[in-house]
Design a protein around this motif. Sequence first.
Motif, PDB file in Angstrom:
ATOM      1  N   LEU A  39      -5.862  -2.109   0.215  1.00  0.00           N
ATOM      2  CA  LEU A  39      -5.894  -0.871   1.003  1.00  0.00           C
ATOM      3  C   LEU A  39      -7.305  -0.359   1.261  1.00  0.00           C
ATOM      4  O   LEU A  39      -7.515   0.437   2.162  1.00  0.00           O
ATOM      5  CB  LEU A  39      -5.066   0.214   0.313  1.00  0.00           C
ATOM      6  CG  LEU A  39      -3.560  -0.048   0.251  1.00  0.00           C
ATOM      7  CD1 LEU A  39      -2.870   1.041  -0.554  1.00  0.00           C
ATOM      8  CD2 LEU A  39      -2.975  -0.144   1.641  1.00  0.00           C
ATOM      9  N   ASN A  46      -3.552  -1.140   7.620  1.00  0.00           N
ATOM     10  CA  ASN A  46      -3.893  -0.219   6.540  1.00  0.00           C
ATOM     11  C   ASN A  46      -4.127   1.198   7.061  1.00  0.00           C
ATOM     12  O   ASN A  46      -3.791   2.173   6.391  1.00  0.00           O
ATOM     13  CB  ASN A  46      -5.127  -0.716   5.789  1.00  0.00           C
ATOM     14  CG  ASN A  46      -4.804  -1.875   4.883  1.00  0.00           C
ATOM     15  OD1 ASN A  46      -3.651  -2.146   4.580  1.00  0.00           O
ATOM     16  ND2 ASN A  46      -5.826  -2.588   4.444  1.00  0.00           N
ATOM     17  N   ASN A  49      -0.795   2.544   7.633  1.00  0.00           N
ATOM     18  CA  ASN A  49      -0.170   2.791   6.339  1.00  0.00           C
ATOM     19  C   ASN A  49      -0.635   4.134   5.779  1.00  0.00           C
ATOM     20  O   ASN A  49       0.159   4.898   5.237  1.00  0.00           O
ATOM     21  CB  ASN A  49      -0.509   1.651   5.378  1.00  0.00           C
ATOM     22  CG  ASN A  49       0.237   1.756   4.064  1.00  0.00           C
ATOM     23  OD1 ASN A  49       1.171   2.519   3.926  1.00  0.00           O
ATOM     24  ND2 ASN A  49      -0.191   0.971   3.098  1.00  0.00           N
ATOM     25  N   ALA A  50      -1.925   4.426   5.915  1.00  0.00           N
ATOM     26  CA  ALA A  50      -2.451   5.709   5.434  1.00  0.00           C
ATOM     27  C   ALA A  50      -1.875   6.875   6.230  1.00  0.00           C
ATOM     28  O   ALA A  50      -1.775   7.989   5.725  1.00  0.00           O
ATOM     29  CB  ALA A  50      -3.975   5.719   5.524  1.00  0.00           C
ATOM     30  N   ASP A  53       1.143   9.569   5.315  1.00  0.00           N
ATOM     31  CA  ASP A  53       0.961  10.877   4.688  1.00  0.00           C
ATOM     32  C   ASP A  53       1.101  11.961   5.756  1.00  0.00           C
ATOM     33  O   ASP A  53       0.457  11.916   6.799  1.00  0.00           O
ATOM     34  CB  ASP A  53      -0.428  10.937   4.039  1.00  0.00           C
ATOM     35  CG  ASP A  53      -0.676  12.239   3.317  1.00  0.00           C
ATOM     36  OD1 ASP A  53       0.276  13.017   3.116  1.00  0.00           O
ATOM     37  OD2 ASP A  53      -1.846  12.478   2.955  1.00  0.00           O
TER      38      ASP A  53
END
Length: 95
Positions: A39, A46, A49-50, A53
Motif C-alpha cells: 500500500l 492503491n 483503495n485509499a 475511506d
Amino acid sequence: GHAGHRVVRAPGMGKAYAHIFFIHVGHGHNLFLGLGVPLQIPTWGNILNAAQDLTILQEAWWIWVPVGLVISAFVLSINFIGDGLRDAVDPTQQG
C-alpha cells in the motif's frame, strides 16, 4: 465478392488487445482489494483503495477522481483501438 481485394486477417490481434484489457483491469482490481503491491507504493489501484475511506471520498476528491478518470480513459482507448484494428483488418465485420 472481393475480386481484386486482399483481406488480411490477424486473429491474434483481437485476442492480444483483449488480454491487455483484462490484465490491466484485473491488476487494478487486485490492487483495489489490497492484494499485490504494498500500500505504500502509489499505484492506481492503491489510490482507489485509499479512497474507500469516507473522509477521503468527501474531503479529498482530488486524490481519487483523476485516477478514476484515467482508468476509464485507458479502458475506453484500448476498446476503441481494438475496434479500429478489427475494422481495418477485417472489413467484412464492419457494421
